[in-house]
Design an enzyme around this catalytic site. Structure first.
Site, PDB file in Angstrom:
ATOM      1  N   GLY A  99       0.822  -1.205   0.000  1.00 50.02           N
ATOM      2  CA  GLY A  99       0.000   0.000   0.000  1.00 50.02           C
ATOM      3  C   GLY A  99       0.856   1.255   0.000  1.00 50.02           C
TER       4      GLY A  99
ATOM      5  N   GLY B 175      -0.157   4.487   0.283  1.00 54.45           N
ATOM      6  CA  GLY B 175      -0.911   5.658   0.750  1.00 54.45           C
ATOM      7  C   GLY B 175      -0.024   6.496   1.670  1.00 54.45           C
TER       8      GLY B 175
ATOM      9  N   VAL C 114      -3.086  -6.866  -4.316  1.00 54.29           N
ATOM     10  CA  VAL C 114      -2.777  -7.883  -3.300  1.00 54.29           C
ATOM     11  C   VAL C 114      -4.001  -8.782  -3.164  1.00 54.29           C
ATOM     12  CG1 VAL C 114      -2.289  -8.274  -0.860  1.00 54.29           C
ATOM     13  CG2 VAL C 114      -1.169  -6.389  -2.073  1.00 54.29           C
TER      14      VAL C 114
ATOM     15  N   GLU D   3     -17.806  16.834   5.096  1.00 58.15           N
ATOM     16  CA  GLU D   3     -17.013  17.478   4.040  1.00 58.15           C
ATOM     17  C   GLU D   3     -17.669  17.271   2.667  1.00 58.15           C
ATOM     18  OE1 GLU D   3     -12.851  16.196   4.638  1.00 58.15           O
ATOM     19  OE2 GLU D   3     -12.579  18.190   5.496  1.00 58.15           O
TER      20      GLU D   3
ATOM     21  N   ALA E   3      -5.193  10.677   8.172  1.00 59.62           N
ATOM     22  CA  ALA E   3      -3.914  10.854   7.480  1.00 59.62           C
ATOM     23  C   ALA E   3      -2.860  11.315   8.484  1.00 59.62           C
ATOM     24  CB  ALA E   3      -4.080  11.872   6.358  1.00 59.62           C
ATOM     25  N   GLN E   4      -3.297  12.146   9.427  1.00 59.68           N
ATOM     26  CA  GLN E   4      -2.373  12.639  10.456  1.00 59.68           C
ATOM     27  C   GLN E   4      -1.734  11.473  11.218  1.00 59.68           C
ATOM     28  OE1 GLN E   4      -2.403  15.245  14.546  1.00 59.68           O
ATOM     29  NE2 GLN E   4      -4.311  14.961  13.499  1.00 59.68           N
TER      30      GLN E   4
ATOM     31  N   LYS F 118      -6.696  24.401   7.111  1.00 59.51           N
ATOM     32  CA  LYS F 118      -6.783  23.094   6.449  1.00 59.51           C
ATOM     33  C   LYS F 118      -5.875  23.062   5.214  1.00 59.51           C
ATOM     34  CE  LYS F 118      -8.863  19.124   5.424  1.00 59.51           C
ATOM     35  NZ  LYS F 118      -9.833  18.334   6.078  1.00 59.51           N
TER      36      LYS F 118
HETATM   37  C1  LIG Z   1     -12.957  12.035   1.744  1.00 55.91           C
HETATM   38  C2  LIG Z   1     -11.971  11.870   2.866  1.00 55.91           C
HETATM   39  C3  LIG Z   1     -11.483  12.997   3.520  1.00 55.91           C
HETATM   40  C4  LIG Z   1     -10.549  12.841   4.550  1.00 55.91           C
HETATM   41  N1  LIG Z   1     -10.059  13.959   5.174  1.00 55.91           N
HETATM   42  C5  LIG Z   1      -9.097  13.823   6.114  1.00 55.91           C
HETATM   43  C6  LIG Z   1      -8.503  14.969   6.718  1.00 55.91           C
HETATM   44  O1  LIG Z   1      -8.889  16.100   6.431  1.00 55.91           O
HETATM   45  N2  LIG Z   1      -7.499  14.782   7.617  1.00 55.91           N
HETATM   46  C7  LIG Z   1      -7.046  13.538   7.954  1.00 55.91           C
HETATM   47  O2  LIG Z   1      -6.095  13.433   8.767  1.00 55.91           O
HETATM   48  N3  LIG Z   1      -7.600  12.422   7.425  1.00 55.91           N
HETATM   49  C8  LIG Z   1      -8.610  12.531   6.515  1.00 55.91           C
HETATM   50  N4  LIG Z   1      -9.167  11.412   5.944  1.00 55.91           N
HETATM   51  C9  LIG Z   1      -8.674  10.073   6.359  1.00 55.91           C
HETATM   52  C10 LIG Z   1      -7.380   9.748   5.613  1.00 55.91           C
HETATM   53  O3  LIG Z   1      -7.526   9.975   4.236  1.00 55.91           O
HETATM   54  C11 LIG Z   1      -6.974   8.302   5.862  1.00 55.91           C
HETATM   55  O4  LIG Z   1      -6.881   8.113   7.249  1.00 55.91           O
HETATM   56  C12 LIG Z   1      -5.632   8.008   5.191  1.00 55.91           C
HETATM   57  O5  LIG Z   1      -5.798   8.000   3.786  1.00 55.91           O
HETATM   58  C13 LIG Z   1      -5.071   6.656   5.660  1.00 55.91           C
HETATM   59  O6  LIG Z   1      -3.824   6.461   5.064  1.00 55.91           O
HETATM   60  P1  LIG Z   1      -3.317   4.978   4.756  1.00 55.91           P
HETATM   61  O7  LIG Z   1      -1.918   5.105   4.258  1.00 55.91           O
HETATM   62  O8  LIG Z   1      -3.579   4.081   5.898  1.00 55.91           O
HETATM   63  O9  LIG Z   1      -4.269   4.445   3.592  1.00 55.91           O
HETATM   64  P2  LIG Z   1      -4.591   5.056   2.109  1.00 55.91           P
HETATM   65  O10 LIG Z   1      -4.181   6.476   2.021  1.00 55.91           O
HETATM   66  O11 LIG Z   1      -6.002   4.707   1.898  1.00 55.91           O
HETATM   67  O12 LIG Z   1      -3.650   4.178   1.186  1.00 55.91           O
HETATM   68  C14 LIG Z   1      -3.847   2.800   0.990  1.00 55.91           C
HETATM   69  C15 LIG Z   1      -3.136   2.393  -0.299  1.00 55.91           C
HETATM   70  O13 LIG Z   1      -3.233   0.974  -0.440  1.00 55.91           O
HETATM   71  C16 LIG Z   1      -3.585   0.648  -1.778  1.00 55.91           C
HETATM   72  N5  LIG Z   1      -4.332  -0.619  -1.738  1.00 55.91           N
HETATM   73  C17 LIG Z   1      -5.426  -0.900  -1.001  1.00 55.91           C
HETATM   74  N6  LIG Z   1      -5.801  -2.176  -1.170  1.00 55.91           N
HETATM   75  C18 LIG Z   1      -4.936  -2.720  -2.048  1.00 55.91           C
HETATM   76  C19 LIG Z   1      -4.783  -4.029  -2.610  1.00 55.91           C
HETATM   77  N7  LIG Z   1      -5.601  -5.045  -2.301  1.00 55.91           N
HETATM   78  N8  LIG Z   1      -3.771  -4.235  -3.475  1.00 55.91           N
HETATM   79  C20 LIG Z   1      -2.905  -3.233  -3.794  1.00 55.91           C
HETATM   80  N9  LIG Z   1      -2.996  -1.985  -3.284  1.00 55.91           N
HETATM   81  C21 LIG Z   1      -3.994  -1.733  -2.420  1.00 55.91           C
HETATM   82  C22 LIG Z   1      -4.432   1.827  -2.257  1.00 55.91           C
HETATM   83  O14 LIG Z   1      -4.390   1.945  -3.668  1.00 55.91           O
HETATM   84  C23 LIG Z   1      -3.760   3.010  -1.541  1.00 55.91           C
HETATM   85  O15 LIG Z   1      -2.755   3.604  -2.336  1.00 55.91           O
HETATM   86  C24 LIG Z   1     -10.115  11.542   4.930  1.00 55.91           C
HETATM   87  C25 LIG Z   1     -10.630  10.410   4.274  1.00 55.91           C
HETATM   88  C26 LIG Z   1     -11.541  10.569   3.253  1.00 55.91           C
HETATM   89  C27 LIG Z   1     -12.071   9.336   2.543  1.00 55.91           C
END
Ligand SMILES: Cc1cc2nc3c(=O)[nH]c(=O)nc-3n(C[C@H](O)[C@H](O)[C@H](O)COP(=O)(O)OP(=O)(O)OC[C@H]3O[C@@H](n4cnc5c(N)ncnc54)[C@H](O)[C@@H]3O)c2cc1C
Length: 395
Positions: free
Chosen positions: A11, A13, A82, A169, A314-315, A375
Site C-alpha cells: 500500500g 498511501g 494484493v 465534508e 492521514a495525520q 486546512k
Molecule cells: C474524503 C476523505 C477525507 C478525509 N479527510 C481527512 C482529513 O482532512 N485529515 C485527515 O487526517 N484524514 C482525513 N481522511 C482520512 C485519511 O484519508 C486516511 O486516514 C488516510 O488516507 C489513511 O492512510 P493509509 O496510508 O492508511 O491508507 P490510504 O491512504 O487509503 O492508502 C492505501 C493504499 O493501499 C492501496 N491498496 C489498497 N488495497 C490494495 C490491494 N488489495 N492491493 C494493492 N494496493 C492496495 C491503495 O491503492 C492506496 O494507495 C479523509 C478520508 C476521506 C475518505
C-alpha cells in the site's frame, strides 16, 4: 515470477509511501531490497476525495505518480493487486505473482465499514479511493440528467450516511456545487434544486469534535440547504432509496456511505487479529504474535498511553509510516525498535470552499476562513513532508 524483498510495503498511501521512502533512505547503500506494492500507479491524496466526488477537484489533481516520487530511489515499485497473504510462508500473492519478504509492512488503508447494513455495499458509494469517488460524481450527474426525463425527485436527491468528517465534508462540497447543478441540469428552484440529506445515527455532527463545533457545522450547512436527520441510522439501502431506522423511506438514487473504515477483507482473511475492525498493534507498531509484521495507517488499531486509541486519519498515518520504517530498518541492521510517540495536532473539517471548522491541539477552536486556510496549510505541510522524505521531488 517469484520476487524476494527484505522489507515489503503493501500500500502506497500516506503511511506506506512515507514508510517506503524512509526505508529507502535508511537502507541506501546496504544489501537490502525494499519493495512497495500498490494497485494504482499513483499515490492518492485521499483527504481530497470528497472534492473529486462533488466535482470541485479533478482526479488528476489528487494523484501523484509513484514513478516520479520514487525516481532514483532504492525502492522497487510493483503495481499489483494484493490477493492473499500467507504469513507463515512470508508470502504475498498478487496479480504480479508471488512476493516473498523477511519483514512485512501492511499499509493497505481502510475499506468502508458497512456494519452489515443490507444494501450499503451494493447501492452506496464511499469516497475512500479515487475510483469510487469518481464513480459517485458520474452517478450523481447521470441521475440529475435522468431527472429531466422523469421529474422524479429521487433522481435529484442525495443521501449521505454518517455526519462524521467525510460525510460533512462531502455535504459541504455538494452544497457549494448545488447552484451549478441547478443550472446545468434544469433542476427546479424549489429546495435548492439538488436535495442533500445527511442521515446520522447519533444526535450530532462531527462526533470527535467538541459539541459546539458540530453544531456550527450543521448550522452552516443547513443555511446552504443541507438537511440533517439526527438519530436516523441507515437500516437498508435499496436501488430506489434509503430505509431509515424509524421506518421512514427516503427516495434517493444517489447514496454515499461515510460510516467509518475497517481493515480490508484481504487482511481479515489472512488471519490477523482484529480489534474494533482493525489490526491491533503494539507501541512499536508490530502486530502481536507476528514479530516480522508491522501494520500502519487506517488498518492499524493503536492505543496511545496518553491520547487513547488513535483515529484512522492521514495525520495518524504519516506518523506511523516513518516510525514503522525506522523499526523495520533497525530489525535488519541490528538496531533496537522504538515506540511511536504520537502527537495530536488536531483536525479541521471543510464545509465547502472558504468555510471550515476545527480543533487544534485539543484546545483551540477555529471557524470559517481561518479554519479553511488552516486546512489548506495542513495539506501543504503533507506535501512538504513528502518532498523532504523524497529528497528532490517538487509536487
Ligand atoms: C474524503 C476523505 C477525507 C478525509 N479527510 C481527512 C482529513 O482532512 N485529515 C485527515 O487526517 N484524514 C482525513 N481522511 C482520512 C485519511 O484519508 C486516511 O486516514 C488516510 O488516507 C489513511 O492512510 P493509509 O496510508 O492508511 O491508507 P490510504 O491512504 O487509503 O492508502 C492505501 C493504499 O493501499 C492501496 N491498496 C489498497 N488495497 C490494495 C490491494 N488489495 N492491493 C494493492 N494496493 C492496495 C491503495 O491503492 C492506496 O494507495 C479523509 C478520508 C476521506 C475518505
Amino acid at each position: 515470477m517469484v520476487q524476494e524483498f527484505d522489507v515489503l510495503v503493501l500500500g502506497g498511501g500516506y503511511a506506506g509511501l512515507l514508510a517506503a521512502l524512509r526505508l529507502g533512505k535508511r537502507l541506501a547503500g546496504k544489501p537490502f531490497r525494499v519493495g512497495l506494492v500498490d494497485r494504482n500507479p499513483y499515490h492518492t491524496l485521499v483527504t481530497e476525495l470528497h472534492r473529486v466526488a462533488a466535482g470541485t477537484a479533478s482526479p488528476t489533481a489528487v494523484r501523484i505518480p509513484f514513478a516520479k516520487i520514487l525516481k532514483d530511489k532504492p525502492v522497487s515499485f510493483v503495481r499489483a493487486e494484493v490477493h492473499a497473504l500467507d504469513l507463515r510462508e512470508r508470502r504475498v500473492d498478487t496479480s504480479a505473482g508471488a512476493l516473498h519478504y523477511k519483514i512485512l509492512l501492511v499499509a493497505l488503508g481502510g475499506e468502508a465499514e458497512t456494519y452489515g447494513i443490507p444494501g450499503v455495499a451494493e447501492h452506496a458509494l464511499s469516497a475512500t479511493a479515487l475510483a469510487p469517488a469518481r464513480l459517485f460524481r458520474y452517478r450523481l450527474e447521470h441521475n440529475l440528467a435522468r431527472y429531466a426525463y422523469t421529474q422524479d425527485d429521487a433522481f435529484r436527491t442525495v443521501v449521505i450516511g454518517g455526519a462524521g468528517f467525510t460525510g460533512v465534508e462531502l455535504a459541504g462540497e455538494l452544497a457549494f456545487r448545488a447552484p451549478d447543478f441547478r443550472e446545468a441540469f434544469d433542476l427546479p428552484d424549489t429546495e435548492g434544486g439538488l436535495r442533500i440529506f445527511v442521515a446520522e445515527a447519533t444526535d450530532r455532527a462531527l462526533p470527535p469534535f467538541p459539541e459546539e463545533l458540530g453544531r456550527y457545522a450543521a448550522r452552516r450547512l443547513a443555511e446552504r440547504g443541507v438537511r440533517f436527520l439526527f438519530g436516523s441510522p441507515f437500516r437498508e439501502v435499496r436501488e430506489e432509496g434509503v430505509l431509515l431506522g424509524d421506518g421512514t423511506f427516503l427516495p434517493a438514487r444517489t447514496v454515499a456511505w461515510c460510516g467509518g473504515v475497517r481493515a480490508p477483507e484481504v487482511l481479515r482473511r489472512a488471519g490477523f487479529p482484529i480489534q474494533n475492525g482493525r489490526i491491533p498493534v503494539g507501541n512499536d507498531l508490530r502486530v502481536p504474535g507476528f514479530e516480522d509484521v508491522f501494520a500502519v495507517g487506517d488498518v492499524a488499531f493503536f492505543v496511545d498511553e496518553d491520547l487513547g486509541p488513535l483515529p484512522p486519519t492521514a495525520q495518524t498515518a504519516i506518523q506511523m509510516g516513518p516510525q514503522a520504517a525506522e523499526n523495520a530498518a533497525a530489525l535488519l541492521t541490528g538496531g533496537s525498535v522504538q515506540p511511536l510517540r504520537a502527537k495530536n495536532r488536531g483536525a479541521v473539517a471543510t464545509l465547502g470552499p472558504q468555510d471550515a471548522v476545527g480543533c487544534l491541539y485539543g484546545r483551540y477552536r477555529i471557524y470559517g476562513r481561518l479554519a479553511f486556510w488552516t486546512k489548506r496549510a495542513i495539506e501543504m505541510r503533507y506535501l512538504a513532508i513528502l518532498r523532504r522524505e523524497a529528497g528532490w521531488y517538487t509536487p
